[in-house]
Write a protein that holds these residues in place. Structure first.
Motif, mmCIF file in Angstrom:
data_model
loop_
_atom_site.group_PDB
_atom_site.id
_atom_site.type_symbol
_atom_site.label_atom_id
_atom_site.label_comp_id
_atom_site.label_asym_id
_atom_site.label_seq_id
_atom_site.Cartn_x
_atom_site.Cartn_y
_atom_site.Cartn_z
ATOM 1 N N LEU A 387 0.820 -1.212 0.000
ATOM 2 C CA LEU A 387 0.000 0.000 0.000
ATOM 3 C C LEU A 387 0.853 1.260 0.000
ATOM 4 C CD1 LEU A 387 -2.681 1.520 0.276
ATOM 5 C CD2 LEU A 387 -2.539 1.170 2.758
ATOM 6 N N GLU A 388 1.908 1.281 0.802
ATOM 7 C CA GLU A 388 2.751 2.471 0.897
ATOM 8 C C GLU A 388 3.383 2.821 -0.445
ATOM 9 O OE1 GLU A 388 6.638 4.130 3.449
ATOM 10 O OE2 GLU A 388 5.808 2.137 3.839
ATOM 11 N N GLU A 389 3.906 1.809 -1.149
ATOM 12 C CA GLU A 389 4.511 2.032 -2.459
ATOM 13 C C GLU A 389 3.457 2.502 -3.467
ATOM 14 O OE1 GLU A 389 7.496 1.728 -5.635
ATOM 15 O OE2 GLU A 389 7.499 2.072 -3.458
ATOM 16 N N ALA A 390 2.279 1.902 -3.397
ATOM 17 C CA ALA A 390 1.217 2.250 -4.342
ATOM 18 C C ALA A 390 0.799 3.707 -4.189
ATOM 19 C CB ALA A 390 0.018 1.331 -4.132
ATOM 20 N N VAL A 391 0.558 4.136 -2.955
ATOM 21 C CA VAL A 391 0.129 5.515 -2.713
ATOM 22 C C VAL A 391 1.264 6.490 -3.010
ATOM 23 C CG1 VAL A 391 -0.657 7.152 -0.951
ATOM 24 C CG2 VAL A 391 -1.630 4.847 -1.048
ATOM 25 N N GLY A 392 2.487 6.108 -2.666
ATOM 26 C CA GLY A 392 3.634 6.980 -2.926
ATOM 27 C C GLY A 392 3.820 7.236 -4.409
ATOM 28 N N MET A 393 3.739 6.170 -5.209
ATOM 29 C CA MET A 393 3.879 6.322 -6.651
ATOM 30 C C MET A 393 2.740 7.173 -7.219
ATOM 31 S SD MET A 393 6.489 5.061 -8.199
ATOM 32 C CE MET A 393 7.925 4.060 -7.769
ATOM 33 N N GLY A 394 1.521 6.910 -6.733
ATOM 34 C CA GLY A 394 0.370 7.663 -7.218
ATOM 35 C C GLY A 394 0.454 9.133 -6.882
ATOM 36 N N THR A 395 0.862 9.448 -5.670
ATOM 37 C CA THR A 395 0.964 10.840 -5.240
ATOM 38 C C THR A 395 2.021 11.589 -6.033
ATOM 39 O OG1 THR A 395 0.239 10.245 -3.007
ATOM 40 C CG2 THR A 395 1.378 12.351 -3.263
ATOM 41 N N THR A 396 3.157 10.947 -6.271
ATOM 42 C CA THR A 396 4.217 11.566 -7.060
ATOM 43 C C THR A 396 3.734 11.849 -8.487
ATOM 44 O OG1 THR A 396 5.925 10.423 -5.775
ATOM 45 C CG2 THR A 396 6.574 11.301 -7.916
ATOM 46 N N ALA A 397 2.982 10.905 -9.057
ATOM 47 C CA ALA A 397 2.471 11.086 -10.413
ATOM 48 C C ALA A 397 1.518 12.267 -10.496
ATOM 49 C CB ALA A 397 1.761 9.812 -10.879
ATOM 50 N N LEU A 398 0.654 12.418 -9.509
ATOM 51 C CA LEU A 398 -0.327 13.511 -9.535
ATOM 52 C C LEU A 398 0.324 14.875 -9.351
ATOM 53 C CD1 LEU A 398 -3.284 12.013 -7.442
ATOM 54 C CD2 LEU A 398 -3.010 12.087 -9.923
ATOM 55 N N ALA A 399 1.518 14.903 -8.782
ATOM 56 C CA ALA A 399 2.203 16.174 -8.519
ATOM 57 C C ALA A 399 3.004 16.675 -9.710
ATOM 58 C CB ALA A 399 3.135 16.013 -7.323
ATOM 59 N N ALA A 400 2.993 15.952 -10.831
ATOM 60 C CA ALA A 400 3.779 16.359 -12.004
ATOM 61 C C ALA A 400 3.346 17.735 -12.497
ATOM 62 C CB ALA A 400 3.621 15.335 -13.128
#
Length: 450
Positions: A387-400
């Motif tokens: 879960l931590e990796e999934a949310v971390g990757m998703g959050t980074t993507a949305l911040a582009a």
């Protein structure tokens, strides 16, 4: 060329020169144009209604400052109706972000050839040197080859900047380019130069459609795409037509309109079968097939696209938006395999996309691709229990900083569904859902058409 029939609501020159009128036209706020036409040009709503094919009452409603106290009034949004208003009021196409209208070209032809050659011939006055003079006039032009080359170079630079440049910057530069090219089309050009300028306008409309859609301006993007398709058809330019259909396929893909997307793909293949746009069309077909759960069609489409790609020479400028580079194929396969549930293959392709999208100094040269690759890694992580990796990757993507909202949200929503399905009670899952909701709410804000 046949002269266009007169219109009862042609805007007088002094009205067309007003800044408030030009602003309203550029924003496609034709209700405001109607109001200003009556105020400053004494053009009645009855005449406008007759010219544009609306009822008199509807023209008056559109021209009111507000409707029902909400500050909202009807807008003209259909491309066909916009053309009818522009033609009915004799608004030059470039003021509304359009190619020159047929009646403008007719006027230009009358201005550029003051003497009818057939008249000279019937009067017996067209001797050898008279004919030579007429030929010279057909070759006269108000633009030279250096200027045409400069326009093409500018379009090439914008297309190469598309993967990373700020969307607002690209939007402004593309609009400026369209205004300049349409201005040149109003001048005196040879037939060859006129077609070259039309083709330039076609490429700019294609790029404008992409940037507008990235910014959430769906209606404006559709208008730009339709303009490019029409120019491609009029200029006999199959590649521009195919890219217009590719853009329609992209729009349909991000809106989950699968039949429309498949029709657009086939129309694109009919329009052009030699350039790299065909690779992109096959890729779209594979991505749609994956979302429809048709694994066989996914693989057939990927195989056909890969075969087309392998027959093309490697491009000198792979970052050019309208040239498909071999490295982009990882991006398409990543998307397809993620949707088919082949997480290992999808993740491998995603890591390759991120690596290719990063320059030697660590700067991302294709941030939009990289963002979707991170969302793919997020989906794979969610499915394997991280879960931590999934949310971390998703959050980074949305911040582009540079992102295409429809494409980004299409994949982000897939990650959101995985998180809510697998981790409905986790705060991190709910927080990511709220990020998605906030971005979605932001895209619903009304935008100016152009």
């Amino acid at each position: 060329m046949t002269e266009a029939a007169p219109t009862p609501a042609a805007l007088p020159p002094h009205v067309l020169e007003r800044a408030d009128v030009r602003s309203a036209i550029a924003n496609h706020d034709f209700g405001e144009v109607f109001r200003l036409a009556r105020l400053h040009g004494k053009v009645s709503y009855a005449k406008i209604a007759e010219a544009v094919g609306y009822k008199r009452e509807h023209i008056g409603q559109m021209a009111r400052p507000e409707t029902n106290g909400k500050g909202v009034r009807p807008r003209v949004t259909q491309h066909r109706k916009i053309l009818e208003v522009v033609d009915g009021l004799r608004i030059p196409g470039h003021l509304a972000g359009l190619a020159p209208r047929p009646w403008e070209l007719a006027q230009g032809a009358r201005i550029s050839v003051p003497e009818d050659p057939s008249t000279l011939l019937t009067q017996g006055g067209a001797g050898l040197w008279d004919i030579a003079e007429l030929l010279r006039r057909t070759e006269m032009s108000s633009i030279n080859s250096a200027a045409l080359e400069s326009i093409e170079q500018g379009i090439d630079q914008l297309a190469r900047a598309y993967p990373y440049a700020d969307a607002d910057y690209l939007h402004e530069r593309t609009r400026n380019g369209l205004q300049y090219v349409t201005k040149q089309l109003e001048g005196r050009t040879t037939l060859r130069q006129h077609r070259e300028l039309l083709v330039d306008a076609g490429w700019l409309f294609l790029l404008n459609a992409c940037v507008q859609y990235d910014r959430g301006q769906r209606e404006a993007a559709n208008l730009s795409k339709a303009a490019a398709l029409r120019i491609g058809n009029e200029a006999g330019h199959g590649e521009i037509m195919a890219w217009a259909w590719e853009i329609e396929a992209w729009f349909a893909l991000t809106q989950s309109r699968w039949p429309d997307m498949l029709e657009a793909v086939e129309a694109g293949h009919v329009a052009d079968q030699t350039h790299s746009v065909g690779v992109q069309l096959y890729a779209h077909k594979a991505r749609a097939a994956a979302r429809m759960g048709d694994a066989r069609l996914v693989r057939d489409s990927l195989d056909a696209g890969r075969a087309r790609l392998d027959r093309l020479p490697r491009p000198d400028h792979p970052e050019h938006h309208f040239i498909i580079d071999p490295d982009k194929w990882d991006f398409y396969e990543m998307d397809a395999y993620r949707l088919l549930g082949d997480d290992e293959r999808a993740a491998n392709h995603a890591r390759s996309v991120i690596r290719i999208s990063t320059g030697p100094n660590g700067t991302e040269i294709s941030p939009m691709r990289a963002a979707e690759a991170r969302l793919t890694l997020g989906v794979a992580a969610a499915r394997t229990g991280d879960l931590e990796e999934a949310v971390g990757m998703g959050t980074t993507a949305l911040a582009a900083d540079r992102r295409s909202l429809p494409s980004l949200l299409l994949v982000a929503n897939e990650l959101d569904r995985e998180l809510r399905s697998r981790y409905p009670r986790e705060a991190a899952s709910r927080d990511f859902h709220e990020q998605i909701s906030a971005i979605t709410r932001g895209t619903s804000t009304p935008e100016l058409p152009f």
